[in-house]
Design a protein around this motif. Structure first.
Motif, mmCIF file in Angstrom:
data_model
loop_
_atom_site.group_PDB
_atom_site.id
_atom_site.type_symbol
_atom_site.label_atom_id
_atom_site.label_comp_id
_atom_site.label_asym_id
_atom_site.label_seq_id
_atom_site.Cartn_x
_atom_site.Cartn_y
_atom_site.Cartn_z
ATOM 1 N N ASP A 14 0.841 -1.187 0.000
ATOM 2 C CA ASP A 14 0.000 0.000 0.000
ATOM 3 C C ASP A 14 0.885 1.248 0.000
ATOM 4 O OD1 ASP A 14 -2.039 1.826 0.265
ATOM 5 O OD2 ASP A 14 -2.227 1.545 2.430
ATOM 6 N N GLU A 211 -1.440 3.541 14.792
ATOM 7 C CA GLU A 211 -2.512 2.990 13.962
ATOM 8 C C GLU A 211 -3.650 3.994 13.847
ATOM 9 O OE1 GLU A 211 -4.810 -1.215 13.303
ATOM 10 O OE2 GLU A 211 -4.579 -0.527 15.371
ATOM 11 N N GLY A 214 -3.151 6.421 11.228
ATOM 12 C CA GLY A 214 -3.098 5.885 9.870
ATOM 13 C C GLY A 214 -1.706 5.530 9.403
ATOM 14 N N THR A 217 -0.876 -0.627 10.074
ATOM 15 C CA THR A 217 -2.018 -1.507 9.874
ATOM 16 C C THR A 217 -1.610 -2.899 10.315
ATOM 17 O OG1 THR A 217 -3.672 -2.277 8.262
ATOM 18 C CG2 THR A 217 -1.383 -2.145 7.507
ATOM 19 N N ARG A 218 -2.599 -3.762 10.532
ATOM 20 C CA ARG A 218 -2.313 -5.129 10.955
ATOM 21 C C ARG A 218 -2.863 -6.118 9.939
ATOM 22 N NH1 ARG A 218 -5.388 -6.267 14.899
ATOM 23 N NH2 ARG A 218 -6.498 -4.304 14.920
ATOM 24 N N GLU A 219 -2.069 -7.149 9.652
ATOM 25 C CA GLU A 219 -2.503 -8.231 8.782
ATOM 26 C C GLU A 219 -2.850 -9.418 9.679
ATOM 27 O OE1 GLU A 219 -2.990 -8.296 5.581
ATOM 28 O OE2 GLU A 219 -2.302 -6.233 5.221
ATOM 29 N N THR A 239 1.658 1.604 6.719
ATOM 30 C CA THR A 239 0.778 2.001 5.623
ATOM 31 C C THR A 239 1.578 2.871 4.653
ATOM 32 O OG1 THR A 239 0.080 4.006 6.759
ATOM 33 C CG2 THR A 239 -1.221 1.999 7.167
#
Length: 277
Positions: A14, A211, A214, A217-219, A239
């Motif tokens: 991303d 987080e 922004g 992010t977490r997978e 991100t």
């Protein structure tokens, strides 16, 4: 089995379309982390992707690493330490990715029958051995790439830097971003437990704050559990905004530098892997 398409990505990052050299390196480190996580999941008996996808992924890593080196060289940076060592280290990473591709290609040819009783690959022989050797070659890539990006950032001209307005970040938050970039942070649940960093503490409050801004992010469930039968962990990643922000402050965050890099020969072809038993 159909040969893998080297142009088909296993993972997407991303990131903005136009990347500065440091942003591109941070995105590359993220690709290596995702690739390594996917192989780790294979050793837990989970194979959500076809075997040829891992070969394509590794080939893409080699190609993207070489492209990133070209981008850095186009900046005409001074041939001084630590810049020269950073470029050599990136070149070594590309060689290692090429070796990993060959091992994964060998693993693809050694995939056990679908009805095999053993679901988890044996890292000492056959399919599992090739996987292990490939994983070892890319294990340190994220940290090496981030270290190189840190050294290169100190010499980049202003035109090659991001102009993004920075949010206010304290020392702990900057350190957390750096740890995430190196693929060092995984958590369980909604940050209900501590994050795991390698070189600095990673406070959960810092992760939550980043987080919310922004930057992270977490997978979910992309990292194997810490112990057998334990819960899977979530990989914490930067991100697009997080990559941009870290690229602007990366040379202000302390990161222990690896020793000066020296040229090394390309890894042996996968066909010689049997000698490593």
């Amino acid at each position: 089995m159909t040969p893998p398409d080297p142009d088909t990505p296993l993972f997407d990052v991303d990131t903005p379309v136009a990347l500065t050299p440091v942003e591109r390196l941070l995105a590359l480190a993220d690709l290596y982390t995702q690739h390594n996580d996917a192989i780790d999941l294979l050793f837990t008996g989970r194979a959500p992707l076809p075997p040829d996808a891992y070969v394509s992924s590794s080939h893409r890593l080699e190609r993207e690493t070489l492209a990133s080196i070209k981008t850095v060289r186009q900046q005409h940076l001074p041939a001084v330490e630590p810049v020269t060592s950073a470029v050599v280290r990136l070149t070594q990473t590309a060689y290692l990715a090429g070796g990993a591709t060959r091992y994964l290609a060998a693993a693809q040819q050694a995939v056990p029958a679908e009805d095999a009783e053993e679901r988890r690959p044996d890292p000492r022989r056959g399919f599992g051995q090739y996987l292990r050797l490939a994983r070892e070659l890319t294990a340190l890539a994220p940290a090496a790439i981030v270290a190189s990006a840190t050294q290169i950032a100190t010499r980049l001209p202003q035109r090659a830097r991001s102009t993004t307005t920075l949010p206010a970040l304290d020392t702990a938050q900057r350190g957390a971003l750096l740890e995430v970039a190196q693929g060092h942070v995984a958590v369980t649940g909604q940050y209900s437990e501590r994050g795991y960093g390698h070189t600095v503490p990673v406070p959960v409050d810092a992760l939550r704050h980043l987080e919310a801004q922004g930057l992270l992010t977490r997978e979910p469930a992309t990292v194997p559990p810490l112990f057998p039968h334990g819960p899977s962990r979530d990989r914490v990643r930067l991100t697009a905004l997080g990559i941009t922000v870290l690229s602007t402050v990366i040379n202000t965050v302390h990161i222990p530098g690896p020793p000066a890099a020296r040229p090394i020969p390309a890894p042996a072809a996968a066909g010689t892997a049997r000698a490593h038993r």
